[in-house]
Enzyme design. Structure first.
Site, PDB file in Angstrom:
ATOM      1  N   GLN A   1      21.114   7.845  -1.632  1.00 23.56           N
ATOM      2  CA  GLN A   1      22.467   7.567  -1.173  1.00 23.56           C
ATOM      3  C   GLN A   1      23.107   8.779  -0.512  1.00 23.56           C
ATOM      4  O   GLN A   1      23.873   8.654   0.439  1.00 23.56           O
ATOM      5  CB  GLN A   1      23.338   7.090  -2.341  1.00 23.56           C
ATOM      6  CG  GLN A   1      24.692   6.555  -1.939  1.00 23.56           C
ATOM      7  CD  GLN A   1      24.589   5.357  -0.992  1.00 23.56           C
ATOM      8  OE1 GLN A   1      23.606   4.622  -1.022  1.00 23.56           O
ATOM      9  NE2 GLN A   1      25.584   5.197  -0.148  1.00 23.56           N
ATOM     10  N   GLU A   2      22.796   9.952  -1.015  1.00 31.29           N
ATOM     11  CA  GLU A   2      23.394  11.177  -0.477  1.00 31.29           C
ATOM     12  C   GLU A   2      22.911  11.493   0.932  1.00 31.29           C
ATOM     13  O   GLU A   2      23.708  11.824   1.806  1.00 31.29           O
ATOM     14  CB  GLU A   2      23.084  12.365  -1.396  1.00 31.29           C
ATOM     15  CG  GLU A   2      23.882  12.392  -2.689  1.00 31.29           C
ATOM     16  CD  GLU A   2      25.347  12.749  -2.462  1.00 31.29           C
ATOM     17  OE1 GLU A   2      25.698  13.195  -1.361  1.00 31.29           O
ATOM     18  OE2 GLU A   2      26.142  12.565  -3.402  1.00 31.29           O
TER      19      GLU A   2
END
Length: 632
Positions: A493-494
């Site tokens: 996600q990052e």
């Protein structure tokens, strides 16, 4: 580490590799000249780019974009030679705005249908062009553009003037947009919109400024005349600004002013105060929403009404308010899921099952939760298709993909991403998976994941949930006693595993670590002479990210949900969003005030389920993984 969604890639250009094709260096020089807006340097570089270079359309586009006074015939020739390309779309978009500015309406209407993705300016020019030839068939769509609190391009101003003059935008419509602008906090838009009102009815600019700057003082003084609508709108805006700062003062000011509002204005005021209270998780939000009533709340406010009811365990209100939402909002996965939960809690299990069943077929957070409500345990996702060498080779031969690959290899990552996205926009599922596999082989991980996520019927979850750098991550997870699947869910996600990813506020690397946080971690780990640029090293970034993730998890009672929220928005915020009682973690997540963090936590926790299945971990329900958020 609260930060803006979406990351920027480092703009450093790599050293030319030994396998560089003839003209690659000149293409890079041309791009640098284009970025610096130096036409002479661009022309010199362009002379060294072979005509058959895969990026020659880009070089020609850059030249046209920087050259002033380019004739329409030259632009039309370029569009004819590169039909359907991303650079043709970009040039067409600019050309249409030039035609609109010149009010060359016949030419505009001839070219406009070929533009794949018109923006607001293009739409306004199109409506004006149609109006000029006497075609008013889309005047309803034109009027609909008026109703927004956002600023719109200057190209729309003449359109709105025409609509106002024709009586298609009424004085009441002007008041409505004025309120939308003030509700959105866009004073500049509000002032511009107010000019469409008769001069005597316009809100005085000094009072608007004071309402924004010092709402408490304005509301406590006698500067506002409740007999004037403009002054009452300013009072509504001031109350909104005061409620944003705190509840007690806003409530006092509201009680003082309540009698001065008509019933519609009164409901609007309570809805605004209730929304701010709900975003701060204050119990007073529910009775305030009740005072406003469903009819006088908008969909954004109804969403917060539902979130307040969820935290209070008021399932009757959850169901009633969701069912009052517009069709578009009510059909979003979040509200379909919570409506089903409310129906179930309210004893209407038969009505909830079809909603859960439909959601369970969708591959996202709410689909997983719905599947578990139906009693299914998450298993390794079925891989419908695996692409082979011929399929991948066929995709690689497509001109747009070839251009994207070359741009990527030359370090022009922004253009590469846009070219790739443009080329795959109409791909079939099989083509998407072949393209995703090609990107994976190139170690272009973010394009591989994003492309695999676009499929509709055929899926490859190994491509959606790639696990590069796994040895490094496994080592860090073992050292810090972290769940590897959760850690991968967060890393995906990052950064989508782009090790040079950099956010708009400076977070960098695979786990998007802020410079100050990185320096603090280095100090805690006893690392001397540390520099934040070391976060571009995958091994060190993962080591630091794992350390920080474990630190916030330990400081927040071991909760993975709280730690995930803290990783994105900061430990202090994650702590404040808790309640004095234990809370279902899904409710905690749904009521996170920041939309970015709310979406982030859902996706990280959902990702972890898929990674756990991929890594062969024992099957764990998402609801179990989320657990219960302990009290403050």
């Amino acid at each position: 580490m609260f930060r803006i969604i979406g990351f920027f890639l480092l703009a450093m250009l790599p050293v030319m590799p030994v396998w560089a094709a003839p003209g690659d260096a000149a293409v890079l020089q041309a791009q640098q000249a284009f970025a610096a807006r130096k036409l002479a340097d661009l022309e010199r570089a362009a002379r060294n780019v072979p005509d058959d270079h895969v990026l020659s359309p880009y070089v020609e586009y850059w030249r046209l974009a920087l050259t002033s006074g380019v004739g329409d015939a030259r632009i039309a020739d370029f569009l004819a030679r590169y039909p359907g390309s991303r650079v043709a779309e970009a040039l067409r978009a600019d050309w249409l705005k030039s035609l609109g500015t010149r009010e060359a309406w016949p030419a505009y209407l001839a070219e406009y249908p070929r533009l794949a993705k018109p923006d607001a300016a293009h739409q306004c020019y199109a409506y004006r062009a149609e109006w000029a030839r006497g075609d008013r068939s889309r005047q309803r769509e034109a009027v609909a553009m008026w109703f927004t609190g956002r600023d719109l391009p200057s190209a729309c101003a003449p359109l709105f003037a025409q609509l106002i003059e024709a009586g298609l935008i009424s004085e009441e419509d002007v008041w409505r947009r004025l309120r939308l602008a003030l509700e959105a906090g866009n004073l500049g838009v509000a002032r511009a919109v107010a000019n469409a009102l008769p001069a005597a009815q316009r809100p005085p600019a000094p009072l608007l400024e004071q309402a924004s700057r010092d709402p408490a003082r304005l509301l406590s003084a006698d500067s506002l005349d409740p007999g004037q609508r403009s002054h009452r709108e300013i009072a509504l805006y001031a109350l909104d600004q005061l409620a944003k700062r705190g509840t007690a003062q806003a409530e006092q000011a509201m009680q003082k002013r309540a009698a001065q509002f008509n019933p519609e204005e009164l409901g609007t005021a309570w809805a605004r105060l209730a929304t701010w209270a709900a975003r701060r998780h204050e119990p007073v939000a529910l009775p305030w929403f009740q005072r406003a009533g469903v009819a006088l709340t908008n969909d954004f406010q109804r969403e917060w009404w539902v979130r307040a009811a969820l935290r209070a365990g008021d399932w009757q209100t959850v169901q009633r308010v969701i069912e009052s939402m517009s069709d578009t909002v009510r059909e979003q996965p979040a509200w379909r899921y919570w409506r089903a939960r409310a129906l179930q809690a309210n004893g209407q299990r038969a009505a909830s099952s079809p909603l859960f069943l439909a959601l369970a077929r969708e591959h996202h957070y709410y689909g997983q939760l719905a599947q578990e409500e139906l009693g299914a345990v998450m298993q390794a996702p079925v891989i419908n298709i695996k692409t082979g060498g011929d399929d991948v080779a066929a995709i690689a031969r497509q001109p747009g993909i070839a251009r994207a690959q070359t741009l990527y290899e030359l370090g022009l990552r922004g253009d590469a991403n846009q070219e790739w996205n443009w080329t795959i926009r109409a791909f079939s599922d099989a083509q998407l998976l072949a393209a995703a596999e090609l990107a994976r082989r190139m170690e272009w991980y973010d394009r591989a994941i994003n492309t695999a996520e676009r499929t509709r019927e055929l899926h490859d979850f190994e491509l959606r949930f790639l696990a590069p750098y796994r040895e490094l991550a496994q080592k860090a997870a073992r050292e810090h006693a972290l769940d590897e699947a959760w850690m991968f869910g967060l890393m995906r996600q990052e950064s989508r595993f782009v090790n040079v990813a950099r956010s708009g506020v400076g977070a960098s690397g695979l786990m998007q670590i802020m410079p100050a946080t990185a320096s603090w971690i280095a100090q805690r780990l006893g690392i001397k002479r540390f520099h934040p640029r070391e976060m571009q090293d995958p091994a060190k970034n993962i080591q630091f990210g794992a350390y920080y993730l474990k630190h916030v998890q330990t400081s927040l009672d071991g909760s993975a949900v709280l730690a995930t929220a803290a990783y994105n928005a900061g430990p202090g915020r994650a702590q404040r969003w808790r309640d004095i009682r234990p809370m279902e973690a899904a409710v905690y997540i749904e009521s996170i005030p920041f939309a970015e963090t709310r979406d982030y936590v859902k996706k990280v926790m959902s990702n972890a389920i898929y990674y756990a299945a991929r890594f062969g971990q024992p099957s764990v329900l998402l609801t179990d993984r989320l657990g219960t958020v302990p009290p403050r």
